[in-house]
Design a protein around this motif. Structure first.
Motif, mmCIF file in Angstrom:
data_model
loop_
_atom_site.group_PDB
_atom_site.id
_atom_site.type_symbol
_atom_site.label_atom_id
_atom_site.label_comp_id
_atom_site.label_asym_id
_atom_site.label_seq_id
_atom_site.Cartn_x
_atom_site.Cartn_y
_atom_site.Cartn_z
ATOM 1 N N SER A 23 0.718 -1.240 -0.125
ATOM 2 C CA SER A 23 0.094 0.019 0.071
ATOM 3 C C SER A 23 0.818 1.288 0.001
ATOM 4 C CB SER A 23 -0.913 -0.041 1.396
ATOM 5 O OG SER A 23 -0.098 -0.032 2.511
ATOM 6 N N TRP A 30 -7.490 -0.240 4.525
ATOM 7 C CA TRP A 30 -8.527 -0.982 4.730
ATOM 8 C C TRP A 30 -8.924 -1.524 5.781
ATOM 9 C CZ3 TRP A 30 -3.933 -2.485 1.296
ATOM 10 C CH2 TRP A 30 -2.839 -3.115 2.094
ATOM 11 N N ARG A 31 -10.317 -2.013 5.789
ATOM 12 C CA ARG A 31 -10.747 -2.656 6.788
ATOM 13 C C ARG A 31 -11.794 -3.879 6.134
ATOM 14 N NH1 ARG A 31 -10.574 -2.650 11.908
ATOM 15 N NH2 ARG A 31 -12.174 -3.149 13.363
ATOM 16 N N ILE A 43 -14.423 -5.406 1.917
ATOM 17 C CA ILE A 43 -13.411 -4.407 2.138
ATOM 18 C C ILE A 43 -13.815 -3.148 1.803
ATOM 19 C CG2 ILE A 43 -11.079 -4.266 1.086
ATOM 20 C CD1 ILE A 43 -12.990 -7.293 -0.032
ATOM 21 N N ARG A 44 -13.427 -2.431 2.943
ATOM 22 C CA ARG A 44 -13.737 -0.965 3.029
ATOM 23 C C ARG A 44 -12.505 -0.298 3.118
ATOM 24 N NH1 ARG A 44 -19.301 0.059 3.877
ATOM 25 N NH2 ARG A 44 -20.519 -1.888 4.187
ATOM 26 N N ALA A 45 -12.671 1.082 2.490
ATOM 27 C CA ALA A 45 -11.694 2.020 2.648
ATOM 28 C C ALA A 45 -11.619 2.469 4.122
ATOM 29 C CB ALA A 45 -11.810 3.294 1.505
ATOM 30 N N HIS A 62 -7.225 3.402 -3.846
ATOM 31 C CA HIS A 62 -7.827 2.490 -4.521
ATOM 32 C C HIS A 62 -6.928 1.118 -5.123
ATOM 33 C CE1 HIS A 62 -11.318 5.202 -4.201
ATOM 34 N NE2 HIS A 62 -12.194 4.145 -4.718
ATOM 35 N N VAL A 65 -5.826 -0.987 -2.078
ATOM 36 C CA VAL A 65 -7.148 -1.930 -1.846
ATOM 37 C C VAL A 65 -7.345 -2.826 -3.058
ATOM 38 C CG1 VAL A 65 -9.653 -2.103 -1.314
ATOM 39 C CG2 VAL A 65 -8.258 -0.067 -0.371
#
Length: 331
Positions: A23, A30-31, A43-45, A62, A65
């Motif tokens: 990254s 990410w989470r 997968i969330r930012a 992006h 991720v």
């Protein structure tokens, strides 16, 4: 139902595989959350780990991720299930960048040999040898990008020099820009409990001949104080690009980038990422020449070669990135 066999340890392995992805500045933005009813990982930012000045559009976030999504797909396939991926699945939830559902039995040739590579891959910002990348390996890397909807181009020597000049210009701008310099500097520190950022040892030396412009994450140090060493005379540079430049394309580019990096790792290659010119719109537009009557969009410059592995940057644990409200990890 396969979800019954997805115990805490298996879930922890899947998440750890995803988190092993690269990254920008090792921000790990990410989470993850598991929906046990559909056996799907979201997968969330994480917006507060975006780089406001270096990456104002979130394109690099992006890509980061997307790299994690590819690793997750590889791990799900390793566990014997088909990873069914959707990008930007809910327009009303812009932070939800992707979902990966565990489908039926996996095809045996989905990601040959890449699961082991993802645990060993990390960037090396150290000098490489002048041994060229074999033609057969270069073809594999090109096919890896193509299989994820991107293109990987290896420029001729003259074009390589032009790309390096653009990257040097971007690095000079980044160093002179106080806001970007501070933003880079805050992500370089000794490892701590947050497991984010770059340890100083991983930053590596600068090129003694100032030909290969690796990022000076310190951005405040006097050049005479930097450790410098001679780097390779004939750097092998590749450009990853896409036909379009939307959020979904950025996520696809991230998956293509990580697939290229994993294939490179499996073949004994090291890689470092030259992202600086992509952070300035006027320079980014010069990284890839027009192709026909359409313009390609550069997403990453890669430096590839044979050399030292280099120190790894820390990674967050599965417990630090997973919403545990559904399925707790083992204690």
């Amino acid at each position: 139902m396969w979800s019954e066999t997805l115990d805490g340890r298996a879930l922890e392995t899947l998440i750890s595989a995803a988190v092993a992805a690269p990254s920008i500045h090792n921000t790990q933005p990410w989470r993850f959350r598991l929906d046990p009813d559909t056996v799907t990982l979201e997968i969330r930012a994480v917006a507060d780990r975006g780089l406001r000045h270096i990456d104002p559009t979130g394109r690099a976030l992006h890509l980061s991720v997307g790299c994690a999504v590819l690793n997750l797909r590889v791990a799900v396939a390793h566990f014997g299930r088909e990873p069914v991926t959707r990008l930007l699945p809910r327009p009303d939830e812009p932070d939800l960048l992707a979902t990966v559902r565990f489908g039926g039995p996996v095809r045996s040739t989905l990601f040959p040999g890449l699961y082991e590579a993802l645990w060993h891959r990390h960037s090396s910002r150290f000098p490489f040898s002048d041994v060229p990348v074999p033609t057969a390996v270069a073809a594999e890397l090109t096919e890896a990008a193509h299989s994820e909807g991107a293109l990987l181009a290896r420029p001729a020597p003259g074009a390589t020099e032009r790309l390096l000049r653009l990257t040097r210009e971007a690095e000079h701008r980044n160093t002179a820009d106080a806001y970007r310099a501070v933003e880079s500097r805050r992500w370089v520190h000794e490892p701590n409990g947050a497991a984010l950022g770059m340890p100083p040892a991983a930053v590596g030396p600068q090129d003694f001949h100032e030909r290969i412009p690796l990022r000076d994450f310190g951005a405040h140090r006097h050049p005479s104080a930097l450790t410098s060493r001679p780097f390779e005379n004939r750097p092998s540079i590749a450009v990853l690009f896409t036909a379009h430049d939307r959020r979904a394309d950025w996520l696809r580019a991230g998956q293509a980038l990580e697939r290229v990096l994993l294939v490179a790792t499996a073949r004994g290659l090291r890689a470092s990422l030259l992202h600086q010119a992509l952070e300035w719109p006027d320079l980014r537009g010069q990284l890839v020449p027009p192709t026909g009557d359409r313009r390609a969009h550069a997403q990453m410059l890669l430096r590839l070669g044979y050399g030292p592995e280099g120190p790894a940057s820390p990674r967050r644990s599965a417990g630090q990135v997973l919403d545990e409200s559904v399925l707790p990890l083992p204690g």
